[in-house]
Design a protein around this motif. Structure first.
Motif, PDB file in Angstrom:
ATOM      1  N   ASN A 201      37.771 -15.108 -51.165  1.00 24.25           N
ATOM      2  CA  ASN A 201      38.188 -14.919 -52.680  1.00 24.25           C
ATOM      3  C   ASN A 201      37.065 -14.386 -53.327  1.00 24.25           C
ATOM      4  O   ASN A 201      36.034 -15.062 -53.393  1.00 24.25           O
ATOM      5  CB  ASN A 201      38.628 -16.258 -53.112  1.00 24.25           C
ATOM      6  CG  ASN A 201      39.265 -16.348 -54.645  1.00 24.25           C
ATOM      7  OD1 ASN A 201      38.967 -15.338 -55.409  1.00 24.25           O
ATOM      8  ND2 ASN A 201      40.285 -16.984 -54.822  1.00 24.25           N
ATOM      9  N   LEU A 202      37.218 -13.243 -54.367  1.00 24.06           N
ATOM     10  CA  LEU A 202      35.846 -12.690 -54.819  1.00 24.06           C
ATOM     11  C   LEU A 202      35.427 -13.941 -56.067  1.00 24.06           C
ATOM     12  O   LEU A 202      34.270 -13.823 -55.970  1.00 24.06           O
ATOM     13  CB  LEU A 202      36.310 -11.446 -55.821  1.00 24.06           C
ATOM     14  CG  LEU A 202      36.615 -10.301 -55.200  1.00 24.06           C
ATOM     15  CD1 LEU A 202      37.294  -9.065 -56.024  1.00 24.06           C
ATOM     16  CD2 LEU A 202      35.161  -9.815 -54.606  1.00 24.06           C
ATOM     17  N   ASN A 203      36.202 -14.839 -56.306  1.00 21.92           N
ATOM     18  CA  ASN A 203      35.640 -15.839 -57.154  1.00 21.92           C
ATOM     19  C   ASN A 203      34.492 -16.615 -56.790  1.00 21.92           C
ATOM     20  O   ASN A 203      33.767 -16.983 -57.394  1.00 21.92           O
ATOM     21  CB  ASN A 203      36.939 -16.882 -57.660  1.00 21.92           C
ATOM     22  CG  ASN A 203      37.911 -16.236 -58.394  1.00 21.92           C
ATOM     23  OD1 ASN A 203      37.706 -15.397 -59.104  1.00 21.92           O
ATOM     24  ND2 ASN A 203      39.224 -16.544 -58.488  1.00 21.92           N
TER      25      ASN A 203
ATOM     26  N   VAL B 243      28.365  -7.981 -53.241  1.00 22.36           N
ATOM     27  CA  VAL B 243      29.762  -7.859 -52.837  1.00 22.36           C
ATOM     28  C   VAL B 243      30.292  -6.385 -53.937  1.00 22.36           C
ATOM     29  O   VAL B 243      29.885  -6.359 -54.956  1.00 22.36           O
ATOM     30  CB  VAL B 243      30.624  -9.059 -53.145  1.00 22.36           C
ATOM     31  CG1 VAL B 243      30.871  -9.207 -54.497  1.00 22.36           C
ATOM     32  CG2 VAL B 243      32.156  -8.527 -52.850  1.00 22.36           C
ATOM     33  N   THR B 244      30.968  -5.778 -53.118  1.00 20.26           N
ATOM     34  CA  THR B 244      31.466  -4.486 -53.990  1.00 20.26           C
ATOM     35  C   THR B 244      32.902  -4.255 -53.993  1.00 20.26           C
ATOM     36  O   THR B 244      33.743  -4.526 -53.077  1.00 20.26           O
ATOM     37  CB  THR B 244      30.745  -3.151 -53.504  1.00 20.26           C
ATOM     38  OG1 THR B 244      30.968  -3.014 -52.031  1.00 20.26           O
ATOM     39  CG2 THR B 244      29.329  -3.084 -53.793  1.00 20.26           C
ATOM     40  N   VAL B 245      33.362  -3.695 -54.871  1.00 15.93           N
ATOM     41  CA  VAL B 245      34.902  -3.431 -55.090  1.00 15.93           C
ATOM     42  C   VAL B 245      35.048  -1.832 -55.606  1.00 15.93           C
ATOM     43  O   VAL B 245      34.076  -1.302 -56.033  1.00 15.93           O
ATOM     44  CB  VAL B 245      35.502  -4.273 -55.814  1.00 15.93           C
ATOM     45  CG1 VAL B 245      35.813  -5.707 -55.157  1.00 15.93           C
ATOM     46  CG2 VAL B 245      35.075  -4.421 -57.285  1.00 15.93           C
TER      47      VAL B 245
ATOM     48  N   ALA C  99      25.964 -10.681 -63.541  1.00 19.96           N
ATOM     49  CA  ALA C  99      27.441 -10.405 -63.344  1.00 19.96           C
ATOM     50  C   ALA C  99      27.743 -10.973 -62.361  1.00 19.96           C
ATOM     51  O   ALA C  99      27.570 -10.930 -60.961  1.00 19.96           O
ATOM     52  CB  ALA C  99      27.547  -8.746 -62.957  1.00 19.96           C
ATOM     53  N   THR C 100      28.489 -12.349 -62.651  1.00 19.88           N
ATOM     54  CA  THR C 100      28.812 -13.259 -61.578  1.00 19.88           C
ATOM     55  C   THR C 100      29.951 -12.594 -60.298  1.00 19.88           C
ATOM     56  O   THR C 100      29.580 -13.039 -59.074  1.00 19.88           O
ATOM     57  CB  THR C 100      29.647 -14.529 -61.956  1.00 19.88           C
ATOM     58  OG1 THR C 100      30.606 -14.098 -62.678  1.00 19.88           O
ATOM     59  CG2 THR C 100      28.686 -15.280 -63.045  1.00 19.88           C
ATOM     60  N   HIS C 101      30.789 -11.946 -60.701  1.00 24.05           N
ATOM     61  CA  HIS C 101      31.546 -11.376 -59.587  1.00 24.05           C
ATOM     62  C   HIS C 101      32.458 -10.141 -60.179  1.00 24.05           C
ATOM     63  O   HIS C 101      32.579 -10.120 -61.435  1.00 24.05           O
ATOM     64  CB  HIS C 101      32.532 -12.418 -59.076  1.00 24.05           C
ATOM     65  CG  HIS C 101      33.463 -13.120 -59.826  1.00 24.05           C
ATOM     66  ND1 HIS C 101      33.158 -13.900 -60.860  1.00 24.05           N
ATOM     67  CD2 HIS C 101      34.860 -12.828 -59.883  1.00 24.05           C
ATOM     68  CE1 HIS C 101      34.052 -14.303 -61.594  1.00 24.05           C
ATOM     69  NE2 HIS C 101      35.209 -13.758 -60.978  1.00 24.05           N
ATOM     70  N   PRO C 102      33.017  -9.424 -59.385  1.00 26.24           N
ATOM     71  CA  PRO C 102      33.451  -7.996 -59.880  1.00 26.24           C
ATOM     72  C   PRO C 102      35.066  -8.285 -60.263  1.00 26.24           C
ATOM     73  O   PRO C 102      36.113  -7.861 -59.682  1.00 26.24           O
ATOM     74  CB  PRO C 102      33.461  -7.117 -58.697  1.00 26.24           C
ATOM     75  CG  PRO C 102      32.855  -7.929 -57.574  1.00 26.24           C
ATOM     76  CD  PRO C 102      32.612  -9.216 -57.785  1.00 26.24           C
TER      77      PRO C 102
ATOM     78  N   GLY D  91      30.728 -19.921 -63.035  1.00 21.88           N
ATOM     79  CA  GLY D  91      31.268 -18.848 -62.887  1.00 21.88           C
ATOM     80  C   GLY D  91      32.842 -19.094 -62.527  1.00 21.88           C
ATOM     81  O   GLY D  91      33.410 -20.004 -63.040  1.00 21.88           O
ATOM     82  N   ASP D  92      33.436 -18.382 -61.357  1.00 20.29           N
ATOM     83  CA  ASP D  92      34.700 -18.688 -61.113  1.00 20.29           C
ATOM     84  C   ASP D  92      34.909 -19.553 -59.757  1.00 20.29           C
ATOM     85  O   ASP D  92      36.133 -19.480 -59.030  1.00 20.29           O
ATOM     86  CB  ASP D  92      35.375 -17.389 -61.026  1.00 20.29           C
ATOM     87  CG  ASP D  92      36.262 -17.176 -62.331  1.00 20.29           C
ATOM     88  OD1 ASP D  92      35.935 -17.954 -63.378  1.00 20.29           O
ATOM     89  OD2 ASP D  92      36.863 -16.165 -62.515  1.00 20.29           O
TER      90      ASP D  92
END
Ligand SMILES: [Zn+2]
Length: 279
Positions: free
Chosen positions: A163-165, A113-115, A85-88, A184-185
């Motif tokens: 930036n989460l990306n 990283v968590t959100v 899961a590349t990023h949330p 990813g992003d």
């Protein structure tokens, strides 16, 4: 007359037989690497298989999860060796809950990283239900996909990003004489870090951030020299992905662009030397 009648009937039978025999792709050919850029609308989901081994990078939005689930089952996938899961952000992990619930996953990877969002929390709940722990995806980690494949995570490099990306693991995959880079992003700043820290070339580049102008900098393209680029994006998406500037940047460099919004599911096959685009 009779003889020619029977001859014609035989010919007809032969033609029918040829039409009816399904063209079978070997489901688990050990020497063929297959990369599926699955059309999940505006989002990312890439399935990589070799032999019976599989790696899924992202799951697209939650509304695409049924399609993705059906796609994987159609490909004969029951277990997935590695899921990243590349990023949330929802367009990358919104459908993860269903994938975790429906498939036997051996290793799950995500950046540290968590959100506090609905989709992220649902993914965490699913992981708990399946008693799956998260392997932290960061620079230097190796994904053991297959003995013949080298699969290395090149980023995230830093502990924190604004930036989460930019937490997206950039995944570099090498098979025989060919290599692939899945971004990813990630934006241009991470691309810069990657080329400063690694001396890499790639044949196929999965463009960062759906082909947005925030990624795929000229210096990056001129350093890794891809021949083929993939943009995973939705039809008429409101972000204007892939950006016109990036399309031009690729054209100038004779890098062929394939896009999921135009071409649908894009499947590449590689035997270690030749890369074939199936569709
Ligand atoms: Zn995205």
């Amino acid at each position: 007359m009779k003889k020619s009648f029977y001859l014609n009937m035989l010919k007809l039978l032969l033609i029918i037989l040829i039409i009816m025999v399904p063209i079978k792709r070997p489901a688990f050919n050990d020497d063929i690497l297959r990369i599926h850029f699955i059309d999940v609308g505006q989002g990312d989901s890439t399935l990589i298989t070799i032999g019976e081994n599989s790696l899924l990078i992202d799951s697209g939005e939650s509304k695409a999860s049924e399609k993705l689930s059906t796609y994987l089952k159609k490909e004969g996938i029951k277990k997935i060796d590695h899921v990243v899961a590349t990023h949330p952000h929802e367009d990358h992990m919104g459908g993860m809950e269903l994938i975790i619930d429906n498939f036997k996953i051996k290793n799950f990877w995500a950046p540290k990283v968590t959100v506090n969002t609905r989709y992220f929390n649902r993914m965490i709940e699913s992981l708990k239900r399946k008693k799956l722990r998260i392997n932290v995806a960061k620079e230097g980690k190796i994904i053991n996909l297959h003995p013949k494949v080298k699969c290395e995570i090149l980023s995230p490099i830093n502990e924190k990003y604004d930036n989460l990306n930019n937490y997206s693991p950039a995944i570099y995959l090498n098979y025989g004489n060919r290599s692939f880079l899945f971004m990813g992003d990630n934006e241009a700043s991470v691309e810069q870090d990657i080329i400063e820290r690694n001396s890499i070339r790639c044949d196929v580049l999965k463009l960062g951030h759906h082909g947005s102008s925030t990624s795929s900098s000229e210096i990056f393209l001129d350093s890794i020299l891809p021949q083929l680029a993939i943009a995973s994006c939705g039809k008429n998406n409101s972000f204007g992905h892939p950006s016109k500037a990036i399309i031009k940047r690729l054209q100038t460099r004779n890098i062929k662009l394939y896009r999921t919004d135009i071409h649908g599911d894009i499947i590449l096959e590689c035997d270690g030397n030749t890369i074939t685009i199936l569709r």
